[in-house]
Design a protein around this motif. Structure first.
Motif, short mmCIF file in Angstrom:
data_model
loop_
_atom_site.label_atom_id
_atom_site.label_comp_id
_atom_site.label_asym_id
_atom_site.label_seq_id
_atom_site.Cartn_x
_atom_site.Cartn_y
_atom_site.Cartn_z
N MET A 16 5.54 -12.35 11.40
CA MET A 16 3.98 -12.58 11.41
C MET A 16 3.34 -13.37 10.99
O MET A 16 3.90 -13.85 9.41
CB MET A 16 3.18 -11.67 11.65
N ASP A 17 1.92 -13.66 10.45
CA ASP A 17 1.43 -14.61 8.93
C ASP A 17 1.52 -13.27 8.09
O ASP A 17 1.67 -12.22 8.04
CB ASP A 17 0.52 -14.69 9.82
N TYR A 18 1.85 -13.89 6.83
CA TYR A 18 2.13 -13.60 5.47
C TYR A 18 0.98 -13.25 5.13
O TYR A 18 0.47 -14.49 5.14
CB TYR A 18 2.79 -14.47 4.96
N LEU A 19 0.53 -12.28 4.60
CA LEU A 19 -1.47 -12.70 4.19
C LEU A 19 -1.05 -12.10 2.77
O LEU A 19 -0.58 -11.59 2.31
CB LEU A 19 -1.77 -11.25 4.60
N GLU A 20 -1.78 -13.07 2.21
CA GLU A 20 -2.02 -12.77 0.18
C GLU A 20 -3.54 -11.78 -0.21
O GLU A 20 -4.01 -12.55 0.49
CB GLU A 20 -1.66 -14.49 0.08
N GLY A 21 -3.16 -11.75 -0.83
CA GLY A 21 -4.06 -10.78 -1.41
C GLY A 21 -3.34 -9.46 -1.71
O GLY A 21 -2.92 -9.33 -1.63
N TYR A 22 -4.76 -7.99 -2.03
CA TYR A 22 -4.73 -6.50 -1.91
C TYR A 22 -5.47 -6.40 -0.51
O TYR A 22 -5.93 -6.48 0.07
CB TYR A 22 -5.43 -6.28 -3.10
N ASN A 23 -4.64 -5.06 -0.54
CA ASN A 23 -5.27 -3.82 0.40
C ASN A 23 -5.97 -3.19 -0.11
O ASN A 23 -6.27 -2.59 -1.42
CB ASN A 23 -3.99 -2.63 1.53
N ILE A 24 -6.97 -1.92 0.44
CA ILE A 24 -8.14 -1.65 -0.13
C ILE A 24 -7.04 -0.46 -1.13
O ILE A 24 -7.90 -0.19 -2.25
CB ILE A 24 -9.15 -1.34 1.30
N LYS A 25 -6.14 0.00 -0.63
CA LYS A 25 -6.13 1.44 -1.46
C LYS A 25 -5.13 -0.02 -2.97
O LYS A 25 -5.71 1.48 -3.63
CB LYS A 25 -4.40 1.93 -1.25
N GLU A 26 -5.08 -0.89 -3.99
CA GLU A 26 -4.50 -1.48 -4.46
C GLU A 26 -6.18 -1.66 -4.84
O GLU A 26 -6.09 -1.50 -6.55
CB GLU A 26 -3.34 -2.76 -4.15
N ASN B 296 -8.52 -2.45 -9.15
CA ASN B 296 -8.94 -3.23 -9.32
C ASN B 296 -11.00 -3.34 -9.19
O ASN B 296 -11.51 -1.89 -8.95
CB ASN B 296 -9.37 -4.28 -8.06
N LYS B 297 -11.84 -4.01 -10.27
CA LYS B 297 -13.50 -3.58 -9.94
C LYS B 297 -14.23 -3.82 -8.70
O LYS B 297 -13.88 -5.01 -8.24
CB LYS B 297 -13.93 -3.86 -11.64
N ILE B 298 -14.63 -3.50 -8.44
CA ILE B 298 -15.54 -3.77 -7.07
C ILE B 298 -17.30 -3.50 -7.04
O ILE B 298 -16.85 -2.18 -7.54
CB ILE B 298 -15.05 -3.22 -5.94
N LYS B 299 -17.83 -4.57 -6.57
CA LYS B 299 -19.45 -4.34 -6.42
C LYS B 299 -19.57 -3.09 -5.78
O LYS B 299 -19.21 -3.55 -4.31
CB LYS B 299 -19.86 -5.68 -6.31
N LEU C 277 -15.86 6.26 -5.03
CA LEU C 277 -15.05 7.56 -5.33
C LEU C 277 -13.91 6.88 -6.52
O LEU C 277 -13.79 7.23 -6.78
CB LEU C 277 -15.53 8.53 -5.01
N ARG C 278 -13.54 5.97 -6.01
CA ARG C 278 -11.94 5.33 -6.24
C ARG C 278 -10.67 6.38 -6.93
O ARG C 278 -10.26 6.82 -7.27
CB ARG C 278 -12.21 4.94 -7.88
N ARG C 279 -11.00 6.96 -4.99
CA ARG C 279 -10.02 8.15 -5.34
C ARG C 279 -10.33 8.35 -4.04
O ARG C 279 -10.72 8.32 -2.80
CB ARG C 279 -10.15 9.74 -6.25
N GLU C 280 -8.50 8.68 -3.22
CA GLU C 280 -8.56 9.52 -2.08
C GLU C 280 -8.27 10.98 -1.95
O GLU C 280 -8.30 11.16 -3.10
CB GLU C 280 -7.54 8.58 -1.30
N PHE C 281 -8.47 11.50 -0.95
CA PHE C 281 -8.79 13.02 -0.28
C PHE C 281 -7.73 13.34 0.46
O PHE C 281 -6.95 12.54 1.18
CB PHE C 281 -10.14 13.09 -0.34
N ASN C 282 -7.33 14.84 0.43
CA ASN C 282 -6.07 15.42 1.42
C ASN C 282 -6.70 16.20 2.07
O ASN C 282 -7.47 18.31 1.44
CB ASN C 282 -5.51 15.41 0.50
#
Lengths: 308, 243
Positions: free
Chosen positions: A90-100, A105-108, A202-207
C-alpha cells in the motif's frame, strides 16, 4: 519476520519488493517500508493470518475512492523457510501519527479542532458507503508531513454496517466507559472523536480500567482553553450529543472563533518540569560544594603530613 | 433440528499457576475433544515469571484455543482479542475443511484476489454464530488488586459480543470457591448483563489455584445443554408413538 535488504517475491503475481526498513509491528503482523521494481517507495503489511490480510486489502480496495484512505496495490503470498506468509502493498505515508504528536510535538488548539472536523468528515463518508471504521485511536490517524493531510491507517477493524465489532480500543470506545450503552452510531462516533481531541489537548491517553469519565472531564475543565470548547467536549464524553452534524457545527464555530496562535500548554505539566529543574540545580550545586569540601580537606591533610 | 451453529468457549483468566487438583492440560484436551475451545489469558506482573505463562500456553494449545499474556490495565483488549481470534480460528478451520472436501483446495491454494468471498463468508458466520462463553476467573489472593479491572473487562467483553446478530451467553465461574470448595458457579449462562454484573459482585477472593477442577466444571456447564436433552427425549417419544 523480514530482514532489511531482503527481496520479497510474490508467489502468484511474481512482483519483487526490496525491504528498506521496519515501520512497526502489531497484534496481527508487521509493516515494512519497501521499494518495488519501478523504484516506488511503498509500505508492505505481512502476516501469517490469511483472513486478516485478505480482509484489510479488500476493505482498502472498496474504500479507494476516498482521498483519506491509502491506496492498496498488490496482494500475494511469500514463502520463507517453510513458512507461508501473506502480504499486501500500500501507499507509504510520510509523517506522524497522532500518538507521536501527543508525545513529542507542540500543536495548536486550532489545529486540533481542525483535525476533529476532518475526522468527522472522513467517518461520515465511510459510513455513507456502508461501512464503519470502528477502531478510532491516535495510533491509527496519520498526519502527512507535507500536505498536512489526515489519513486513516489500519483497515483491519472496518466492518460492514450492522455487523459486530472485531477490533476496538477501550479508551476511545464509549461502551468501555460505562457512559451510555447504545449501539447508536452517531453517539459512538461523537464520543470517539471527542476523546481523541481531549487526548490531544491534555497530551495524554486514558484507560477506562484505571480512570473513570469524571476524571477525564475534571482534567478538561482545568485546561486553559475556550469554555465553549470545554462544554462541548464534556457533553460529547457524557454521550449527550447524539448527532454528528451538531458536533461538527459546534466544532466549526469554535474553529472560526479560536485564537490561531494558542498552543496546548499543560500548566501543571510545565510547573512540574520547572520544579524538577530547580531541584536538579540544587543537586548539582550540592555535589559541587561537597567535592570542593573534600578537595580542600585532602589538600589540608596533604599539607599537614608533608610538613610533618 | 435447528441449523444455527453454536461456538462454545472456556476463557481462563489467571495470574498464576495451578496448585491443586488434576492436571489442567489433560482436562483441556478432554474438553477440546467434546467440541469446546479453551482459550487462556495470563495476567503478568512487571517481573515476568516464565512458568505460569508456559502452563497457560499449554492449556490453550491442548484446548484448541488462543492464548495471550497482558498486564491488567490492558485486560479488556486482550479478552476481546483472544475471544474474537478463537471464534474466527475455529470458523476458519471448519470452512477450510469444508472447502477441501468440496472442491479439493484450501483457502491457501486459491489466488489471493479471489479469497475475499470466502473471508466474507467467514465474517458473516462470525457475526451470526451463537456464542456461549464460560469465563473462568482466578480468585486466589494474588488477584486482590486486579479483580475490579477483571470484572469491568468481562462486562466489556459481553457488550462487544452482544453487538453481533448471534446470541451471546456468558457464564462465570470463580476458582477457588467459598467454604473450601474448589470452584463457585457465580452465574449460569445468561444473556442479561445486569444479572451478570450482579453475580460478579459475589466473587470472594482468597485460597489456592485449582485450575484443573475449575476447567472440568466449566466443561460440565457447557455440555449440560438442557434444551437438546429435552429435544432428544421428545424425539424418542415421537419415535415410540410412530412405531
Amino acid at each position: 519476520m523480514l530482514q532489511i535488504a531482503e527481496t520479497v517475491m510474490g508467489k502468484w503475481n511474481k512482483n519483487k519488493y526490496t525491504v528498506l526498513s521496519k515501520l512497526g509491528e502489531g497484534g496481527i503482523g508487521a509493516v515494512y517500508k519497501i521499494k518495488d521494481m519501478k523504484g516506488n517507495v511503498r509500505a508492505l503489511k505481512i502476516s501469517k493470518d490469511i483472513s486478516s490480510i485478505t480482509r484489510e486489502f479488500d476493505m482498502m480496495t472498496k474504500l479507494k475512492q476516498l482521498k483519506n484512505v491509502p491506496r492498496a496495490y498488490d496482494i500475494d503470498d511469500y514463502k520463507k523457510s517453510g513458512n507461508l506468509y501473506y502480504f499486501f502493498v500500500m501507499d507509504y505515508l510520510e509523517g506522524y501519527n497522532i500518538k507521536e504528536i501527543i508525545r513529542y510535538n507542540k500543536i495548536k488548539v486550532k489545529e486540533i479542532i481542525g483535525i476533529g472536523i476532518i475526522l468527522l468528515n472522513i467517518l461520515e463518508r465511510i459510513y455513507k458507503m456502508g461501512y464503519i471504521y470502528v477502531d478510532i485511536k491516535p495510533d491509527n490517524i496519520m498526519v502527512d508531513k507535507r500536505g498536512k493531510k489526515i489519513r486513516f491507517i489500519d483497515f483491519g477493524g472496518v466492518i460492514e454496517k450492522g455487523r459486530g465489532v472485531k477490533e476496538f480500543t477501550p479508551a476511545y470506545s464509549i461502551f468501555s466507559w460505562d457512559v451510555y450503552l447504545s449501539s447508536d452510531y452517531d453517539t459512538n462516533i461523537v464520543f470517539s472523536v471527542a476523546m481523541v481531541i481531549s487526548s490531544m489537548l491534555l497530551r495524554r491517553e486514558f484507560n477506562p480500567l484505571v480512570h473513570n469519565i469524571d476524571w477525564v472531564i475534571s482534567y478538561i475543565s482545568y485546561l486553559t482553553i475556550d469554555n465553549k470548547l470545554k462544554k462541548c467536549l464534556i457533553k460529547s464524553l457524557r454521550g449527550e450529543i447524539n448527532q454528528i452534524s451538531n458536533f461538527k457545527a459546534e466544532l466549526n464555530r469554535l474553529f472560526k472563533e479560536c485564537n490561531p496562535s494558542l498552543v496546548v500548554n499543560n500548566n501543571t505539566n510545565s510547573k512540574m518540569k520547572a520544579n524538577k529543574k530547580t531541584k536538579s540545580r540544587i543537586d548539582v550545586f550540592f555535589m559541587f560544594s561537597l567535592g570542593l569540601f573534600f578537595l580542600v580537606t585532602i589538600i589540608g591533610i596533604g599539607i599537614f603530613f608533608l610538613k610533618g | 433440528m435447528d441449523k444455527t451453529i453454536e461456538f462454545r468457549q472456556i476463557m481462563l483468566i489467571t495470574d498464576g499457576e495451578s496448585n491443586e487438583g488434576m492436571d489442567p492440560i489433560t482436562v483441556a484436551k478432554e474438553g477440546h475433544s467434546k467440541g469446546i475451545t479453551i482459550s487462556t489469558i495470563g495476567i503478568t506482573n512487571k517481573i515476568a515469571d516464565e512458568r505460569p505463562l508456559l502452563e497457560i500456553k499449554a492449556i490453550a494449545e491442548a484446548g484448541g484455543g488462543v492464548w495471550e499474556s497482558t498486564n491488567v490495565q490492558n485486560l479488556t483488549m486482550a479478552l476481546s482479542m483472544v475471544t474474537v481470534k478463537s471464534v474466527y480460528k475455529t470458523i476458519e478451520e471448519a470452512v477450510n475443511k469444508e472447502l477441501k472436501d468440496l472442491i479439493g483446495t484450501g483457502l491457501n491454494d486459491m489466488p489471493p484476489q479471489s479469497r475475499n468471498k470466502v473471508v466474507d463468508m467467514i465474517d458473516r458466520i462470525g457475526d451470526e454464530i451463537n456464542i456461549k462463553c464460560c469465563v473462568l476467573i482466578d480468585s486466589s489472593s494474588s488477584m486482590t488488586n486486579k479483580m475490579d479491572m477483571a470484572k469491568k473487562s468481562i462486562l466489556n467483553l459481553f457488550r462487544m459480543l452482544n453487538q453481533r446478530k448471534g446470541i451471546t451467553e456468558i457464564a462465570v465461574i470463580s476458582y477457588p470457591g467459598k467454604n473450601q470448595e474448589q470452584y463457585d458457579v457465580l452465574c449460569k449462562f445468561t444473556e442479561d448483563i445486569t444479572l451478570l454484573e450482579q453475580s460478579l459482585y459475589k466473587i470472594q477472593i482468597g485460597g489456592n489455584t485449582p485450575t484443573g477442577p475449575a476447567i472440568k466444571s466449566a466443561i460440565q456447564l457447557l455440555s449440560n445443554n438442557f434444551d437438546t436433552e429435552l429435544k432428544t427425549e421428545e424425539e424418542m417419544f415421537f419415535k415410540s408413538l410412530s412405531v
